[in-house]
Design an enzyme around this catalytic site. Sequence first.
Site, PDB file in Angstrom:
ATOM      1  CG  ASP A 264     168.938  97.922  46.759  1.00 19.77           C
ATOM      2  OD1 ASP A 264     168.773  99.100  45.889  1.00 19.77           O
ATOM      3  OD2 ASP A 264     168.250  97.072  46.335  1.00 19.77           O
TER       4      ASP A 264
ATOM      5  CD  GLN B 140     172.394  95.599  39.956  1.00 17.93           C
ATOM      6  OE1 GLN B 140     171.529  96.207  38.910  1.00 17.93           O
ATOM      7  NE2 GLN B 140     173.757  95.982  39.920  1.00 17.93           N
TER       8      GLN B 140
ATOM      9  CG  HIS C 237     167.977  93.048  40.190  1.00 24.59           C
ATOM     10  ND1 HIS C 237     167.735  92.389  38.710  1.00 24.59           N
ATOM     11  CD2 HIS C 237     168.092  94.142  40.105  1.00 24.59           C
ATOM     12  CE1 HIS C 237     167.880  93.730  38.052  1.00 24.59           C
ATOM     13  NE2 HIS C 237     167.841  94.616  39.035  1.00 24.59           N
TER      14      HIS C 237
ATOM     15  NE  ARG D  88     171.942  94.494  35.037  1.00 23.69           N
ATOM     16  CZ  ARG D  88     170.585  95.138  35.426  1.00 23.69           C
ATOM     17  NH1 ARG D  88     170.382  96.044  36.491  1.00 23.69           N
ATOM     18  NH2 ARG D  88     169.360  94.318  34.884  1.00 23.69           N
TER      19      ARG D  88
ATOM     20  CB  CYS E 182     172.000  97.256  42.323  1.00 26.46           C
ATOM     21  SG  CYS E 182     170.532  98.143  43.594  1.00 26.46           S
TER      22      CYS E 182
END
Length: 299
Positions: free
Chosen positions: A217, A129, A126, A285, A257
Site C-alpha cells: 500500500d 478493504q 480499513h 469491494r 488496495c
Amino acid sequence: MKRDFLSVLDLNLSEIKALFDLSLKLKKSSGEKVLEGKEIALIFEKPSLRTRVTFEAAISRLGGKPIYLSPQDIQLGKREAVKDVARNLSLWVSGIVARVFSHRDLEELARESSVPVINALSDLEHPCQALADFLSIYEVKGDFDIHLVFVGDGNNVASSLMLLSSILGSRFTLVCPEGYEVPNAIFEKAKELGEDRVRILRDPREGVRGADFIYTDVWTSMGQEAEREVRMRVFRPYQVNEELLSHAPKHAKVMHCLPAHRGEEITDGVLDSDRAIVLMQAENRLYTEMALFYAIYGV
Ligand code: CP
Ligand code: NVA
C-alpha cells in the site's frame, strides 16, 4: 440492538464466512432490496474513488438511497461536534458510512448514533478493504490456508489485514522498517487470535520467500503528507518490484488496495502484470459491502 462495523473484530468467524458466501452469490445474481426505503449517509473527510462508488452502488442496488457528504459539508468536530452530527443524522437516515481521520471520532459517532455506523477507512483500520481482499484470496486459492506478506507501512490496511488473517487462520507477515509497525494493541490482538501465525520482519527478501500473496500500500497515507519526504527515504528498500518478486514463489500473487503511487511502493511492471489481482480486489469491494448491509440490517 444496532450493529456497527468499525473493525474486522466486529464480525466473528462464522459471520465472515457467511458474508463471503453471500458476496459470491451477489456477484452472480442481483440481491434482495434489503435497504428499500432507507437512506444511508456517507461522510467522507478524505477523498475516495473505490469506497465512495462501491458504497453508493451497493446501497442503490439494495434499494436504498445514498446521501454523500463531502469533506467541506460536515467538518466533523470543527463546524459541529461529532456527537451533534451523530444525533442529527440519526433522526433522518438509517445508517452512516464514514471515512475519517481519527478512529476516535468514528467511535464517538457510533456511540452517539442510534443507527449503524460503518468504517469506510480511519487512521486505525480499513475493514471493508480487508473483507474484499480476503474474498479475493479465497477466489484465487479456494481456502484461507495461505501466507499473506504485507511489505511496507504498518498502516490502517495492514492492521485490518493482520487481524482478519488471524481470525481466518491464515499466516501473516508484516515486513516494515523499524518504527512503522501496526499499533502494538493490534499486533497483540492478532497474536492472541492467530498465535504464531503472525510475525513482523525487517527484510523484504526474507519476508516474501514463503509468500502466497504479497500486499503493498502507499508509504504515505492520507493525512500523513507532512511526513512524505522522510517516508520516501525510509521505505525505498521496501518497493515491490520485479527484483523483489524474484525472491518469492512463482505462484505468489500481488495485491494492493489502490490508489497506487506507481514507481514508489510498486512498479508499473508489477502492478500491470498478470500476477497482480488488484482489480479483483476492487471489484469485490462492491459485493462484500452489499453482503455487509445484509449482515447489519439482519436479513
Ligand atoms: N481502496 C480504497 O479504499 O480506495 P479509495 O481510497 O479510492 O476509496
Ligand atoms: N493507507 C491508505 C489507504 C487508502 C485506501 C490511506 O489511508 O491513505
